[in-house]
Design a protein around this motif. Structure first.
Motif, PDB file in Angstrom:
ATOM      1  N   VAL A 163       3.844   5.408  -5.999  1.00 28.27           N
ATOM      2  CA  VAL A 163       3.787   5.319  -7.469  1.00 28.27           C
ATOM      3  C   VAL A 163       2.692   6.250  -7.988  1.00 28.27           C
ATOM      4  N   LEU A 164       1.508   6.175  -7.387  1.00 32.91           N
ATOM      5  CA  LEU A 164       0.391   7.007  -7.833  1.00 32.91           C
ATOM      6  C   LEU A 164       0.672   8.497  -7.646  1.00 32.91           C
ATOM      7  N   GLN A 165       1.465   8.839  -6.636  1.00 34.87           N
ATOM      8  CA  GLN A 165       1.820  10.241  -6.387  1.00 34.87           C
ATOM      9  C   GLN A 165       2.947  10.716  -7.308  1.00 34.87           C
ATOM     10  N   GLY A 166       3.528   9.796  -8.072  1.00 33.07           N
ATOM     11  CA  GLY A 166       4.625  10.166  -8.958  1.00 33.07           C
ATOM     12  C   GLY A 166       5.971  10.260  -8.265  1.00 33.07           C
ATOM     13  N   LYS A 167       6.030   9.841  -7.009  1.00 31.30           N
ATOM     14  CA  LYS A 167       7.286   9.908  -6.243  1.00 31.30           C
ATOM     15  C   LYS A 167       8.165   8.687  -6.472  1.00 31.30           C
ATOM     16  N   LYS A 168       7.540   7.547  -6.744  1.00 35.09           N
ATOM     17  CA  LYS A 168       8.280   6.310  -6.971  1.00 35.09           C
ATOM     18  C   LYS A 168       8.234   5.987  -8.458  1.00 35.09           C
ATOM     19  N   THR A 169       9.395   6.084  -9.101  1.00 37.03           N
ATOM     20  CA  THR A 169       9.491   5.792 -10.535  1.00 37.03           C
ATOM     21  C   THR A 169      10.591   4.767 -10.802  1.00 37.03           C
ATOM     22  N   GLY A 170      11.042   4.099  -9.741  1.00 36.15           N
ATOM     23  CA  GLY A 170      12.072   3.083  -9.885  1.00 36.15           C
ATOM     24  C   GLY A 170      11.919   2.006  -8.832  1.00 36.15           C
TER      25      GLY A 170
ATOM     26  N   LYS B 281      14.847   7.958  -7.277  1.00 37.60           N
ATOM     27  CA  LYS B 281      13.736   7.492  -8.108  1.00 37.60           C
ATOM     28  C   LYS B 281      12.930   6.381  -7.432  1.00 37.60           C
ATOM     29  N   GLU B 282      13.544   5.669  -6.481  1.00 37.94           N
ATOM     30  CA  GLU B 282      12.769   4.654  -5.753  1.00 37.94           C
ATOM     31  C   GLU B 282      11.735   5.312  -4.850  1.00 37.94           C
ATOM     32  N   GLY B 283      11.932   6.593  -4.515  1.00 38.49           N
ATOM     33  CA  GLY B 283      10.907   7.380  -3.843  1.00 38.49           C
ATOM     34  C   GLY B 283      10.640   7.055  -2.394  1.00 38.49           C
ATOM     35  N   GLU B 284      11.533   6.344  -1.742  1.00 42.28           N
ATOM     36  CA  GLU B 284      11.279   5.885  -0.380  1.00 42.28           C
ATOM     37  C   GLU B 284      12.080   6.675   0.651  1.00 42.28           C
ATOM     38  N   GLY B 285      11.538   6.738   1.868  1.00 42.22           N
ATOM     39  CA  GLY B 285      12.238   7.392   2.975  1.00 42.22           C
ATOM     40  C   GLY B 285      12.578   8.837   2.654  1.00 42.22           C
ATOM     41  N   ASP B 286      13.824   9.206   2.944  1.00 41.97           N
ATOM     42  CA  ASP B 286      14.255  10.590   2.686  1.00 41.97           C
ATOM     43  C   ASP B 286      14.880  10.737   1.296  1.00 41.97           C
ATOM     44  N   LEU B 287      14.736   9.721   0.468  1.00 40.39           N
ATOM     45  CA  LEU B 287      15.205   9.692  -0.926  1.00 40.39           C
ATOM     46  C   LEU B 287      16.727   9.607  -1.056  1.00 40.39           C
ATOM     47  N   SER B 288      17.425   9.408   0.053  1.00 35.86           N
ATOM     48  CA  SER B 288      18.891   9.383   0.022  1.00 35.86           C
ATOM     49  C   SER B 288      19.424   7.992  -0.320  1.00 35.86           C
ATOM     50  N   LEU B 289      20.642   7.965  -0.808  1.00 33.69           N
ATOM     51  CA  LEU B 289      21.320   6.697  -1.083  1.00 33.69           C
ATOM     52  C   LEU B 289      21.539   5.934   0.216  1.00 33.69           C
TER      53      LEU B 289
ATOM     54  N   TYR C 271      19.608   5.913   2.899  1.00 32.20           N
ATOM     55  CA  TYR C 271      18.347   5.277   3.265  1.00 32.20           C
ATOM     56  C   TYR C 271      18.107   4.051   2.382  1.00 32.20           C
ATOM     57  N   TRP C 272      18.326   4.211   1.064  1.00 29.06           N
ATOM     58  CA  TRP C 272      18.113   3.114   0.131  1.00 29.06           C
ATOM     59  C   TRP C 272      18.964   1.900   0.523  1.00 29.06           C
ATOM     60  N   LYS C 273      20.256   2.151   0.783  1.00 26.78           N
ATOM     61  CA  LYS C 273      21.148   1.038   1.132  1.00 26.78           C
ATOM     62  C   LYS C 273      20.686   0.332   2.396  1.00 26.78           C
ATOM     63  N   LYS C 274      20.344   1.098   3.427  1.00 26.34           N
ATOM     64  CA  LYS C 274      19.908   0.493   4.681  1.00 26.34           C
ATOM     65  C   LYS C 274      18.652  -0.358   4.457  1.00 26.34           C
ATOM     66  N   ALA C 275      17.673   0.198   3.763  1.00 27.22           N
ATOM     67  CA  ALA C 275      16.420  -0.528   3.527  1.00 27.22           C
ATOM     68  C   ALA C 275      16.666  -1.809   2.734  1.00 27.22           C
ATOM     69  N   HIS C 276      17.514  -1.731   1.729  1.00 27.51           N
ATOM     70  CA  HIS C 276      17.743  -2.897   0.883  1.00 27.51           C
ATOM     71  C   HIS C 276      18.711  -3.902   1.514  1.00 27.51           C
ATOM     72  N   LEU C 277      19.557  -3.434   2.419  1.00 28.99           N
ATOM     73  CA  LEU C 277      20.413  -4.379   3.145  1.00 28.99           C
ATOM     74  C   LEU C 277      19.628  -5.089   4.247  1.00 28.99           C
ATOM     75  N   ASP C 278      18.439  -4.583   4.557  1.00 26.29           N
ATOM     76  CA  ASP C 278      17.515  -5.299   5.440  1.00 26.29           C
ATOM     77  C   ASP C 278      16.716  -6.321   4.640  1.00 26.29           C
TER      78      ASP C 278
ATOM     79  N   ASP D  27       0.824  -1.213   0.000  1.00 25.89           N
ATOM     80  CA  ASP D  27       0.000   0.000   0.000  1.00 25.89           C
ATOM     81  C   ASP D  27       0.859   1.264   0.000  1.00 25.89           C
ATOM     82  N   GLU D  28       1.875   1.284   0.839  1.00 28.49           N
ATOM     83  CA  GLU D  28       2.731   2.465   0.944  1.00 28.49           C
ATOM     84  C   GLU D  28       3.458   2.746  -0.373  1.00 28.49           C
ATOM     85  N   LEU D  29       4.071   1.720  -0.942  1.00 28.98           N
ATOM     86  CA  LEU D  29       4.832   1.909  -2.181  1.00 28.98           C
ATOM     87  C   LEU D  29       3.908   2.162  -3.367  1.00 28.98           C
ATOM     88  N   GLY D  30       2.751   1.507  -3.385  1.00 31.71           N
ATOM     89  CA  GLY D  30       1.770   1.765  -4.438  1.00 31.71           C
ATOM     90  C   GLY D  30       1.306   3.208  -4.422  1.00 31.71           C
ATOM     91  N   LYS D  31       1.100   3.738  -3.229  1.00 29.78           N
ATOM     92  CA  LYS D  31       0.690   5.136  -3.092  1.00 29.78           C
ATOM     93  C   LYS D  31       1.777   6.073  -3.633  1.00 29.78           C
TER      94      LYS D  31
END
Length: 152
Positions: free
Chosen positions: A44-51, A105-113, A115-122, A38-42
């Protein structure tokens, strides 16, 4: 097997965009929990997640890997379609070569690299261990998909 709601949505999309009923359309939800879907789908619909990114090795040898032009119906946590996306760019890169732009482009968290690394290393190590019984490292390849919404 596709449920009736998804089948109707797919047919409406294909008709509205003058595509053949034989057009291949993937069906999935983002993340691995209902909350994430739901969170990530939202986003996408907001145009924040494009990757989005996935582990290259997690695809079975005979499974189709993401490709440019691929169409996908995105589902929410109730398995209801929320939109159709089309991949506009797909690249295979080592995890440790993901850039700030990819992360943004993944549009998650604070949009930083960071944050991305931490989330994906989890995320990735869990699946590599469960599905492949190997340890994930930052040298493993990921498939990075950039997409656009083509139907709501």
């Amino acid at each position: 097997m596709m449920n009736q709601k998804i089948e109707q949505y797919k047919n409406a999309f294909l008709k509205a965009t003058n595509r053949s009923l034989e057009t291949e359309v993937e069906i999935f939800s983002f993340g691995d929990t209902a909350e994430m879907a739901d969170e990530l789908g939202k986003l996408v619909l907001q145009g924040k997640k494009t990757g989005t990114s996935s582990g290259y090795d997690l695809y079975a040898k005979d499974e189709t890997k993401p490709y440019k032009g691929q169409l996908s119906i995105v589902l929410d946590s109730e398995d209801s379609p929320i939109c159709v996306i089309e991949n506009i760019n797909v690249e295979t890169i080592p995890f440790n070569k993901v850039t700030k732009e990819h992360a943004r482009k993944e549009g998650e968290g604070d949009l930083s690299l960071e944050y991305w690394k931490k989330a994906h290393l989890d995320f990735f190590p869990r699946y590599y261990k469960e599905e492949l019984d190997i340890e994930f490292s930052e040298n493993h390849r990921i498939i990075y998909e950039e997409f656009k919404v083509v139907f709501i």
